[in-house]
Design a protein around this motif. Structure first.
Motif, PDB file in Angstrom:
ATOM      1  N   ALA A  92     -14.944  14.192  -4.561  1.00 60.33           N
ATOM      2  CA  ALA A  92     -15.046  13.823  -5.604  1.00 60.33           C
ATOM      3  C   ALA A  92     -14.929  13.093  -6.111  1.00 60.33           C
ATOM      4  O   ALA A  92     -15.733  12.371  -7.948  1.00 60.33           O
ATOM      5  CB  ALA A  92     -13.879  15.126  -6.490  1.00 60.33           C
ATOM      6  N   ALA A  93     -13.845  11.919  -5.805  1.00 57.35           N
ATOM      7  CA  ALA A  93     -14.050  10.798  -6.096  1.00 57.35           C
ATOM      8  C   ALA A  93     -14.771  10.490  -6.007  1.00 57.35           C
ATOM      9  O   ALA A  93     -15.142   8.928  -6.281  1.00 57.35           O
ATOM     10  CB  ALA A  93     -12.993  10.307  -4.665  1.00 57.35           C
ATOM     11  N   ALA A  94     -15.343  10.191  -5.276  1.00 56.61           N
ATOM     12  CA  ALA A  94     -17.565   9.677  -4.975  1.00 56.61           C
ATOM     13  C   ALA A  94     -18.293  10.029  -5.967  1.00 56.61           C
ATOM     14  O   ALA A  94     -18.719   9.413  -7.134  1.00 56.61           O
ATOM     15  CB  ALA A  94     -17.822   9.965  -3.475  1.00 56.61           C
ATOM     16  N   PHE A  95     -18.219  11.237  -6.315  1.00 56.95           N
ATOM     17  CA  PHE A  95     -18.970  12.176  -7.263  1.00 56.95           C
ATOM     18  C   PHE A  95     -18.829  10.946  -8.776  1.00 56.95           C
ATOM     19  O   PHE A  95     -19.601  10.732  -9.068  1.00 56.95           O
ATOM     20  CB  PHE A  95     -17.905  13.273  -7.790  1.00 56.95           C
ATOM     21  N   PHE A  96     -17.285  11.004  -8.798  1.00 56.91           N
ATOM     22  CA  PHE A  96     -16.741  10.714 -10.237  1.00 56.91           C
ATOM     23  C   PHE A  96     -16.998   9.207 -10.650  1.00 56.91           C
ATOM     24  O   PHE A  96     -16.989   8.152 -11.198  1.00 56.91           O
ATOM     25  CB  PHE A  96     -15.210  10.730 -10.478  1.00 56.91           C
ATOM     26  N   ALA A  97     -17.198   8.238  -9.087  1.00 60.65           N
ATOM     27  CA  ALA A  97     -17.271   6.851  -9.081  1.00 60.65           C
ATOM     28  C   ALA A  97     -18.948   6.516  -9.192  1.00 60.65           C
ATOM     29  O   ALA A  97     -19.053   5.677 -10.288  1.00 60.65           O
ATOM     30  CB  ALA A  97     -17.159   6.543  -7.494  1.00 60.65           C
ATOM     31  N   LYS A  98     -19.753   7.416  -9.121  1.00 52.94           N
ATOM     32  CA  LYS A  98     -20.787   7.059  -9.493  1.00 52.94           C
ATOM     33  C   LYS A  98     -21.579   7.839 -10.945  1.00 52.94           C
ATOM     34  O   LYS A  98     -22.378   7.324 -11.429  1.00 52.94           O
ATOM     35  CB  LYS A  98     -21.776   8.412  -8.673  1.00 52.94           C
TER      36      LYS A  98
END
Length: 101
Positions: A92-98
């Motif tokens: 989720a963190a990687a998704f929102f960072a993108k």
């Protein structure tokens, strides 16, 4: 070579197990004879007797009591769930960072 088919796994009540263990400890007969009389596998009865000894504090060093086994199982389940949750949060963190770029 044919394999022997097994039926459904049998469940035994705690009362039945306690009585079988008592017979082993008080009758002076072998585990094998008592198991055959009760219609259970000698290995099962031997396992029950050994676990009862461990629970009574008379087992081999390092053996886990029934209570400790239950706690260990619960802790392993909790660790598995926490690892799964951590992986979800990482994704989720990687998704929102993108998305924020």
């Amino acid at each position: 070579m044919e394999t022997k088919k097994r039926g459904p796994r049998r469940k035994f009540t705690e009362e039945f197990k306690r009585e079988a263990i008592r017979l082993v400890e008080t009758s002076g007969r072998s585990v094998w004879h008592i198991a055959k009389d009760l219609g259970i596998a000698p290995k099962s009865l031997r396992t029950w007797v050994e676990q009862a000894r461990v629970d009574a504090g008379k087992g081999r060093p390092g053996a886990l009591t029934t209570e400790e086994k239950a706690e260990l199982s619960a802790l392993r389940k909790e660790v598995r769930i926490l690892k799964e949750e951590r992986e979800i949060l990482k994704k989720a963190a990687a998704f929102f960072a993108k998305e924020s770029r």
